[in-house]
Design a protein around this motif. Structure first.
Motif, short mmCIF file in Angstrom:
data_model
loop_
_atom_site.label_atom_id
_atom_site.label_comp_id
_atom_site.label_asym_id
_atom_site.label_seq_id
_atom_site.Cartn_x
_atom_site.Cartn_y
_atom_site.Cartn_z
N THR A 1 2.70 10.63 9.17
CA THR A 1 2.90 9.19 9.13
C THR A 1 2.32 8.54 10.37
OG1 THR A 1 4.57 7.45 8.81
CG2 THR A 1 5.19 9.27 10.24
N GLU A 2 2.21 7.22 10.33
CA GLU A 2 1.85 6.48 11.53
C GLU A 2 3.12 6.23 12.33
OE1 GLU A 2 -0.16 3.12 9.77
OE2 GLU A 2 -2.09 4.16 9.81
N LEU B 1 -1.85 11.19 14.21
CA LEU B 1 -0.71 10.88 13.35
C LEU B 1 0.54 11.58 13.85
CD1 LEU B 1 -2.51 11.32 9.90
CD2 LEU B 1 -1.77 9.14 10.91
N LYS C 1 -4.50 9.02 2.62
CA LYS C 1 -3.40 8.07 2.75
C LYS C 1 -2.87 7.69 1.37
CE LYS C 1 -2.36 3.58 4.92
NZ LYS C 1 -2.94 2.48 5.72
N TYR D 1 3.63 4.10 3.39
CA TYR D 1 2.51 5.03 3.46
C TYR D 1 2.87 6.34 4.16
CZ TYR D 1 -0.41 1.15 1.94
OH TYR D 1 -0.96 0.12 1.22
N GLU D 2 2.23 7.40 3.68
CA GLU D 2 2.25 8.69 4.34
C GLU D 2 0.84 9.26 4.20
OE1 GLU D 2 4.99 11.39 2.44
OE2 GLU D 2 4.09 11.14 0.47
N TYR D 3 0.58 10.31 4.94
CA TYR D 3 -0.73 10.96 4.91
C TYR D 3 -0.55 12.42 4.51
CZ TYR D 3 -2.52 6.93 7.49
OH TYR D 3 -2.87 5.67 7.87
#
Length: 199
Positions: free
Chosen positions: A119-120, A7, A150, A185-187
């Motif tokens: 993030t991706e 990531l 996620k 999205y975030e992680y």
């Protein structure tokens, strides 16, 4: 919840904490407050124009100093100070409520207070725009190991202008891993992060 992913992180050197990362180095995440939350834990609201190293970084200290020197124009400047103060404590309230919901639903999920936000690849530009470039910033590609969750950051953003009931509903969806109509999205990562590359 995943355990290993590659990531990206938009890393910023902030006045209240956080250093730039080094390629090849591994970092332990989750044993202390992250830079985002540590500003609430360690200080009062900062004046938006306060510079690193300035004697008077607290919003309240700067207000007192500016009133004493006659630099505050009433009412315009007072509204600016009030807005910064309200935003600070409103955001703190939101974060505390979200964490209370996390603990009640599933305490094993990574905490927003201690996680590294990642993030991706396709989310990098968005996060740079959200966070700004007012301090030294780097984008790092990392191998992550540990707790990786996620989430849809829209569920956090959406509740910021609403009341506690709305925040609580958003928090329940957030920690259940649900998504909004147009998710961003975030992680949340707790564990070990090894920096592979600075982009």
């Amino acid at each position: 919840m995943k355990t290993n992913l590659e990531l990206y992180h938009v890393n910023r050197k902030l006045p209240w904490g956080g250093d730039l990362f080094e390629v090849g180095k591994s970092y332990s995440i989750g044993d202390r407050y992250n830079p985002f939350f540590s500003r609430f834990y360690s200080s009062e609201p900062r004046h938006p124009m306060a510079q690193e190293g300035e004697d008077c970084q607290s919003l309240f200290e700067k207000l007192q100093k500016d009133i004493a020197s006659g630099q505050v124009k009433i009412p315009n400047d007072i509204f600016t100070y009030a807005e910064v103060c309200v935003r600070h404590y409103r955001m703190l309230s939101r974060e505390l409520l979200f964490d209370m919901v996390r603990v009640s639903m599933n305490p094993s999920l990574p905490s927003r207070m201690k996680s590294l936000f990642m993030t991706e690849l396709d989310g990098i530009e968005r996060w740079i725009n959200v966070l700004g470039k007012d301090v030294p910033t780097q984008v790092v590609r990392c191998l992550t190991q540990g707790k990786i969750f996620k989430v849809d950051s829209n569920l956090i953003d959406a509740g910021f202008k609403e009341g506690l009931g709305y925040w609580q509903d958003s928090a329940l969806k957030y920690w259940a891993g649900q998504s909004s109509d147009k998710p961003k999205y975030e992680y949340l990562v707790e564990g070990t992060v090894t920096v592979l590359q600075v982009i």
